[in-house]
Design a protein around this motif. Structure first.
Motif, PDB file in Angstrom:
ATOM      1  N   VAL A   1      -2.787  16.812 -12.020  1.00 19.26           N
ATOM      2  CA  VAL A   1      -3.773  16.622 -10.515  1.00 19.26           C
ATOM      3  C   VAL A   1      -2.282  16.888  -9.176  1.00 19.26           C
ATOM      4  CG1 VAL A   1      -3.360  14.611  -9.559  1.00 19.26           C
ATOM      5  CG2 VAL A   1      -3.139  14.333 -11.133  1.00 19.26           C
ATOM      6  N   SER A   2      -3.282  17.725  -8.115  1.00 25.69           N
ATOM      7  CA  SER A   2      -3.079  18.272  -6.871  1.00 25.69           C
ATOM      8  C   SER A   2      -2.981  17.347  -5.980  1.00 25.69           C
ATOM      9  CB  SER A   2      -3.722  19.533  -7.128  1.00 25.69           C
ATOM     10  OG  SER A   2      -3.653  19.734  -5.159  1.00 25.69           O
ATOM     11  N   LEU A   3      -1.275  17.247  -5.426  1.00 28.32           N
ATOM     12  CA  LEU A   3      -1.375  16.850  -4.626  1.00 28.32           C
ATOM     13  C   LEU A   3      -2.226  16.798  -2.859  1.00 28.32           C
ATOM     14  CD1 LEU A   3       1.109  14.136  -3.230  1.00 28.32           C
ATOM     15  CD2 LEU A   3       1.861  16.090  -1.933  1.00 28.32           C
ATOM     16  N   VAL A   4      -3.006  17.689  -2.597  1.00 24.62           N
ATOM     17  CA  VAL A   4      -3.484  17.896  -1.191  1.00 24.62           C
ATOM     18  C   VAL A   4      -4.400  17.426  -2.081  1.00 24.62           C
ATOM     19  CG1 VAL A   4      -4.273  19.166   0.205  1.00 24.62           C
ATOM     20  CG2 VAL A   4      -1.714  19.409   0.140  1.00 24.62           C
TER      21      VAL A   4
ATOM     22  N   GLY B   1       0.912  -1.323   0.136  1.00 29.05           N
ATOM     23  CA  GLY B   1      -0.114  -0.341   0.044  1.00 29.05           C
ATOM     24  C   GLY B   1       0.624   1.229   0.455  1.00 29.05           C
TER      25      GLY B   1
ATOM     26  N   LEU C   1      -0.123  14.418 -16.410  1.00 32.43           N
ATOM     27  CA  LEU C   1      -0.807  14.255 -14.920  1.00 32.43           C
ATOM     28  C   LEU C   1      -0.379  15.135 -14.425  1.00 32.43           C
ATOM     29  CD1 LEU C   1      -0.587  10.086 -14.978  1.00 32.43           C
ATOM     30  CD2 LEU C   1      -2.370  11.576 -13.991  1.00 32.43           C
ATOM     31  N   GLN C   2       1.136  15.117 -14.128  1.00 33.38           N
ATOM     32  CA  GLN C   2       2.043  15.321 -12.963  1.00 33.38           C
ATOM     33  C   GLN C   2       1.469  16.589 -12.622  1.00 33.38           C
ATOM     34  OE1 GLN C   2       5.946  15.056 -13.645  1.00 33.38           O
ATOM     35  NE2 GLN C   2       5.906  12.764 -13.312  1.00 33.38           N
TER      36      GLN C   2
ATOM     37  N   ARG D   1      -3.232  28.896  -9.695  1.00 31.67           N
ATOM     38  CA  ARG D   1      -2.372  27.843  -9.545  1.00 31.67           C
ATOM     39  C   ARG D   1      -1.555  27.579 -11.537  1.00 31.67           C
ATOM     40  NH1 ARG D   1      -3.007  22.177  -9.059  1.00 31.67           N
ATOM     41  NH2 ARG D   1      -0.771  22.047  -9.390  1.00 31.67           N
TER      42      ARG D   1
ATOM     43  N   SER E   1       5.125   9.868  -9.237  1.00 34.88           N
ATOM     44  CA  SER E   1       4.763   9.468 -10.957  1.00 34.88           C
ATOM     45  C   SER E   1       3.599  10.408 -11.099  1.00 34.88           C
ATOM     46  CB  SER E   1       4.327   7.906 -11.390  1.00 34.88           C
ATOM     47  OG  SER E   1       3.000   7.735 -10.933  1.00 34.88           O
ATOM     48  N   SER E   2       2.717  10.606 -10.058  1.00 34.45           N
ATOM     49  CA  SER E   2       1.285  11.671 -11.070  1.00 34.45           C
ATOM     50  C   SER E   2       0.496  12.030 -10.057  1.00 34.45           C
ATOM     51  CB  SER E   2       0.003  10.486 -11.109  1.00 34.45           C
ATOM     52  OG  SER E   2       0.435   9.907 -10.606  1.00 34.45           O
ATOM     53  N   THR E   3       1.263  12.798  -9.583  1.00 35.77           N
ATOM     54  CA  THR E   3       1.295  14.547  -8.974  1.00 35.77           C
ATOM     55  C   THR E   3       1.963  14.967  -9.113  1.00 35.77           C
ATOM     56  OG1 THR E   3       1.596  13.865  -6.664  1.00 35.77           O
ATOM     57  CG2 THR E   3      -0.624  13.041  -7.265  1.00 35.77           C
ATOM     58  N   ASP E   4       1.328  16.895  -8.050  1.00 39.29           N
ATOM     59  CA  ASP E   4       2.581  17.984  -8.549  1.00 39.29           C
ATOM     60  C   ASP E   4       3.806  18.098  -7.489  1.00 39.29           C
ATOM     61  OD1 ASP E   4       0.376  18.068  -6.533  1.00 39.29           O
ATOM     62  OD2 ASP E   4       0.227  20.795  -7.837  1.00 39.29           O
TER      63      ASP E   4
ATOM     64  N   LEU F   1       2.546   6.754  -6.836  1.00 42.24           N
ATOM     65  CA  LEU F   1       1.100   7.438  -7.414  1.00 42.24           C
ATOM     66  C   LEU F   1       1.509   8.727  -7.059  1.00 42.24           C
ATOM     67  CD1 LEU F   1      -1.735   5.797  -6.897  1.00 42.24           C
ATOM     68  CD2 LEU F   1      -0.953   6.268  -8.430  1.00 42.24           C
TER      69      LEU F   1
ATOM     70  N   CYS G   1      -5.655   3.089  -7.702  1.00 37.79           N
ATOM     71  CA  CYS G   1      -5.053   3.804  -8.053  1.00 37.79           C
ATOM     72  C   CYS G   1      -3.878   3.522  -9.268  1.00 37.79           C
ATOM     73  CB  CYS G   1      -5.551   5.302  -7.237  1.00 37.79           C
ATOM     74  SG  CYS G   1      -6.552   5.502  -7.230  1.00 37.79           S
ATOM     75  N   ALA G   2      -3.153   2.960  -8.446  1.00 35.72           N
ATOM     76  CA  ALA G   2      -2.019   2.558  -8.907  1.00 35.72           C
ATOM     77  C   ALA G   2      -1.596   2.055  -9.981  1.00 35.72           C
ATOM     78  CB  ALA G   2      -0.886   2.144  -7.980  1.00 35.72           C
ATOM     79  N   PHE G   3      -2.619   0.578  -9.576  1.00 34.42           N
ATOM     80  CA  PHE G   3      -2.806  -0.394 -10.712  1.00 34.42           C
ATOM     81  C   PHE G   3      -3.590   0.211 -12.728  1.00 34.42           C
ATOM     82  CE2 PHE G   3      -1.549  -2.768  -8.070  1.00 34.42           C
ATOM     83  CZ  PHE G   3      -0.520  -4.398  -9.034  1.00 34.42           C
TER      84      PHE G   3
ATOM     85  N   TYR H   1      -5.208  14.102  -4.763  1.00 31.92           N
ATOM     86  CA  TYR H   1      -4.661  12.533  -4.441  1.00 31.92           C
ATOM     87  C   TYR H   1      -5.133  13.122  -2.934  1.00 31.92           C
ATOM     88  CZ  TYR H   1      -0.738   9.825  -3.164  1.00 31.92           C
ATOM     89  OH  TYR H   1       0.112   8.572  -2.772  1.00 31.92           O
TER      90      TYR H   1
ATOM     91  N   ARG I   1       6.158  20.647  -5.757  1.00 32.36           N
ATOM     92  CA  ARG I   1       6.521  21.720  -4.124  1.00 32.36           C
ATOM     93  C   ARG I   1       7.754  21.054  -4.008  1.00 32.36           C
ATOM     94  NH1 ARG I   1       0.099  21.877  -2.250  1.00 32.36           N
ATOM     95  NH2 ARG I   1      -0.751  21.544  -4.069  1.00 32.36           N
TER      96      ARG I   1
ATOM     97  N   ILE J   1      -3.698   3.482 -12.922  1.00 33.28           N
ATOM     98  CA  ILE J   1      -2.879   4.763 -13.902  1.00 33.28           C
ATOM     99  C   ILE J   1      -2.223   3.515 -14.273  1.00 33.28           C
ATOM    100  CG2 ILE J   1      -1.234   6.132 -12.990  1.00 33.28           C
ATOM    101  CD1 ILE J   1      -3.604   8.188 -12.382  1.00 33.28           C
TER     102      ILE J   1
ATOM    103  N   CYS K   1       2.204   1.529  -3.676  1.00 31.23           N
ATOM    104  CA  CYS K   1       1.633   2.116  -4.244  1.00 31.23           C
ATOM    105  C   CYS K   1       1.577   3.165  -3.725  1.00 31.23           C
ATOM    106  CB  CYS K   1       0.054   1.271  -4.151  1.00 31.23           C
ATOM    107  SG  CYS K   1       0.842  -0.276  -5.260  1.00 31.23           S
ATOM    108  N   ALA K   2       0.959   4.000  -3.127  1.00 30.01           N
ATOM    109  CA  ALA K   2       0.940   5.190  -2.430  1.00 30.01           C
ATOM    110  C   ALA K   2       1.934   6.270  -3.195  1.00 30.01           C
ATOM    111  CB  ALA K   2       0.416   6.037  -0.551  1.00 30.01           C
TER     112      ALA K   2
ATOM    113  N   ALA L   1      -4.797   2.618  -2.586  1.00 36.53           N
ATOM    114  CA  ALA L   1      -3.437   3.375  -3.132  1.00 36.53           C
ATOM    115  C   ALA L   1      -3.624   2.228  -3.998  1.00 36.53           C
ATOM    116  CB  ALA L   1      -2.596   3.651  -2.194  1.00 36.53           C
ATOM    117  N   VAL L   2      -3.606   1.170  -4.143  1.00 40.07           N
ATOM    118  CA  VAL L   2      -3.663  -0.070  -5.058  1.00 40.07           C
ATOM    119  C   VAL L   2      -4.222   0.340  -6.287  1.00 40.07           C
ATOM    120  CG1 VAL L   2      -3.431  -2.883  -5.090  1.00 40.07           C
ATOM    121  CG2 VAL L   2      -2.553  -1.381  -2.655  1.00 40.07           C
TER     122      VAL L   2
ATOM    123  N   PHE M   1      -8.747   9.932  -9.107  1.00 36.80           N
ATOM    124  CA  PHE M   1      -8.039  10.103  -7.793  1.00 36.80           C
ATOM    125  C   PHE M   1      -9.747  11.082  -7.449  1.00 36.80           C
ATOM    126  CE2 PHE M   1      -3.863  10.646  -9.157  1.00 36.80           C
ATOM    127  CZ  PHE M   1      -3.452   9.634  -8.421  1.00 36.80           C
TER     128      PHE M   1
ATOM    129  N   PHE N   1      -7.409   9.677   0.298  1.00 30.05           N
ATOM    130  CA  PHE N   1      -7.211   8.976   1.268  1.00 30.05           C
ATOM    131  C   PHE N   1      -8.963   9.400   2.190  1.00 30.05           C
ATOM    132  CE2 PHE N   1      -3.389   8.403  -1.725  1.00 30.05           C
ATOM    133  CZ  PHE N   1      -3.518   6.811  -1.547  1.00 30.05           C
TER     134      PHE N   1
END
Lengths: 167, 246
Positions: free
Chosen positions: B181-184, A14, B177-178, A52, A24-27, A21, B151-153, B187, A31, B155, A17-18, B148-149, B84, B191
Motif C-alpha cells: 500500500v503506497s502512502l500517496v 478520525g 500491507l506495508q 518500486r 500500520s498498513s502503508t509504506d 492506518l 478503513c481502520a475498523f 492511502y 518513506r 483493516i 484512525c488515520a 479513516a474510521v 483504500f 481521502f
C-alpha cells in the motif's frame, strides 16, 4: 456543550484512525526511513521489473527502484535505485542482478557486494549487472539444443546471455 | 433527457451559490460544529460497525480464494488495496448517504414546508449562508474522517479474522500491507475521493431539501431523491476518479 465535546471526540478519533492506518498498513515507514542515496545501473533486459520493486542484499530489502528509462543511443535500460543509507556503503565493484521471487513471483534487484575498498556514492553507477532471465528463451534454447542438456550448466543464466555486461 | 439536464444545471448553480457564500460570518462556526455533530459524530457507530464487518467478510472470502492458489500470505495486499482504493471511500459514502444526507434533505425540506426559509429571508438572513453552507461544509469535513474510521475498523477487523480465526501469521498480514500500500497513491487517494464524495453528497442532499415542494409529500420525495441520486452519483464518480487516478 454536548455537540462540542462530540465533535472534538469525532475529529480526534478520525485523526487517530488515520495515523494508526498510515503507520500500520502503508509504506510510510520506508518513506520516513532516514537518509537515502541513489545509484544507477544499466541492464540490457529488465523483464517484468517495475517501479518500486525492492532492492535486496542477502534477501534483506535495502531500497527500491526509483526510476526506469531507456537510453536512446544504446537501447538499454537505465535503472535508478534509491538505497537506504542505513544499509551501509556498498563496495564499488558490487554487482546487481534482476531476480524473480519464486518461479512466477515479482522481479526484484539483488545486489551482491564486492570486495573493493572504494564505495558507491550518490549518483554512481553499478557496472556489473546481470539482466533478467526470460524463461521462454531459456526453454527455447534447451529444447532446440543450444544449451547442451548433458552438462549441469544447461539451464544457468549464462546459457542465455553473458552474465556480466561490460559498460 | 431535458429534465436530467435541467436538474444538473440547477445543481451546478446551487453549488456556485454555496461556494459564493462560503465566507465565514458571526456564528457560522457554531452552526458548523452543530452540523458536524449531527452529520459526522453520530454517524460513527454505523460506519465503524459497517467497516468491521466488511473487513471480516473480505478477509474470509479473500482467504478462501487465495488459498486455492497457495497465496494466502497476500491477504493483506488484497484487503489493503481494495479497501483504500475503492471500498473504503465508496461504502463509507453510501452509509453516510443513508445516515446523514437523508436527514439533511429532510431538515431542509421541513424548513421549506414550514416556511422557515422564507422567514429567514424576511429577516434579511441569507438562508443559504445560514442553513445550507454549514451542512455542506460538515459533509466535506466529515467524509474523510468517516472514511479513516471505516478503513481502520475494516483493516483491524480483517486482521482479527485472519490471525485469530484463520490462523494466518500476523507478521505476514501486516508486512503484506506495508509492502504494497503506497502512502500517496493508495492511502492519500482514499481521502481525496472521500472529500469529493462528501462535497457531492451534501450538495445533492441540500439541493434536494432546499428546493423541495413545500408539502409533506414534497419533503419525503426530496429525502428519497437525495439518497437515490446521491448513491448513484457516488458509484458513478468512483468509476470516474478511479479511471483518472489508476
Amino acid at each position: 456543550m454536548k455537540p462540542e465535546i462530540g465533535v472534538g471526540a469525532f475529529i480526534l478519533l478520525g485523526f487517530g484512525c488515520a495515523l494508526a492506518l498510515a503507520f500500520s498498513s502503508t509504506d510510510v515507514r520506508s518513506r520516513l526511513g532516514g537518509a537515502s542515496y541513489s545509484v544507477t545501473a544499466r541492464f540490457s533486459n529488465l523483464g517484468e521489473l517495475r517501479l518500486r520493486a525492492p532492492v535486496k542484499i542477502a534477501g534483506v530489502k535495502i531500497g527500491e527502484v526509483a526510476d526506469i528509462r531507456l537510453d536512446p543511443e544504446r537501447y538499454d535500460a537505465i535503472v535508478s535505485l534509491r538505497l537506504s543509507a542505513d544499509a551501509g556503503a556498498l563496495p564499488a565493484d558490487s554487482s546487481a542482478a534482476i531476480n524473480t521471487a519464486g518461479l512466477l513471483g515479482e522481479r526484484y534487484i539483488a545486489i551482491s557486494p564486492g570486495g573493493e575498498l572504494e564505495v558507491l556514492g550518490d549518483g554512481d553507477e553499478i557496472v556489473l549487472t546481470q539482466s533478467a532471465i526470460v524463461l521462454e528463451n531459456l526453454i527455447g534454447k534447451y529444447m532446440f539444443g543450444n544449451g547442451k542438456p548433458g552438462t549441469p550448466d544447461a539451464t544457468a543464466p549464462g546459457a542465455d546471455s553473458p552474465s556480466t555486461e561490460t559498460p | 433527457m431535458r429534465e436530467i439536464l435541467r436538474q444538473l444545471g440547477a445543481l451546478g448553480l446551487f453549488g456556485l451559490r454555496i461556494i459564493s457564500s462560503l465566507a465565514p460570518q458571526r456564528g457560522s462556526g457554531h452552526d458548523l460544529v452543530r452540523q458536524l455533530y449531527s452529520v459526522g459524530a453520530r454517524s460513527i457507530p454505523i460506519v465503524a460497525v459497517g467497516g468491521a464487518f466488511v473487513g471480516l467478510v473480505m478477509s474470509l472470502q479473500g482467504y478462501r480464494t487465495l488459498t486455492t492458489f497457495g497465496a494466502s500470505n497476500a491477504l493483506g495486499t488484497l484487503l489493503g488495496l481494495s479497501l483504500f482504493r475503492e471500498l473504503g471511500p465508496v461504502l463509507a459514502a453510501l452509509l453516510f448517504c443513508g445516515r446523514a444526507c437523508s436527514s439533511m434533505a429532510a431538515e431542509l425540506g421541513l424548513m421549506r414546508t414550514t416556511d422557515q426559509i422564507t422567514a429567514l429571508e424576511m429577516m434579511a438572513i441569507d438562508p443559504v449562508r445560514k442553513a445550507v453552507v454549514p451542512r455542506f461544509l460538515a459533509g466535506v469535513i466529515a467524509m474523510p474522517i468517516l472514511t479513516a474510521v471505516f478503513c481502520a475498523f475494516a483493516i483491524f477487523g480483517g486482521s482479527v479474522q485472519a490471525v485469530w480465526v484463520l490462523g494466518l501469521d500476523p507478521g505476514h498480514y501486516w508486512a503484506a500491507l506495508q509492502g504494497s500500500v503506497s502512502l500517496v497513491d493508495d492511502y492519500g487517494q482514499a481521502f481525496v475521493k472521500a472529500a469529493v464524495f462528501g462535497a457531492v453528497l451534501s450538495l445533492i442532499a441540500t439541493h434536494a431539501g432546499y428546493h423541495a415542494q413545500p408539502t409533506i409529500e414534497g419533503t419525503s420525495r426530496a429525502t428519497t431523491g437525495a439518497v437515490v441520486q446521491g448513491s448513484l452519483m457516488v458509484l458513478f464518480l468512483d468509476f470516474l476518479l478511479s479511471a483518472l487516478f489508476y
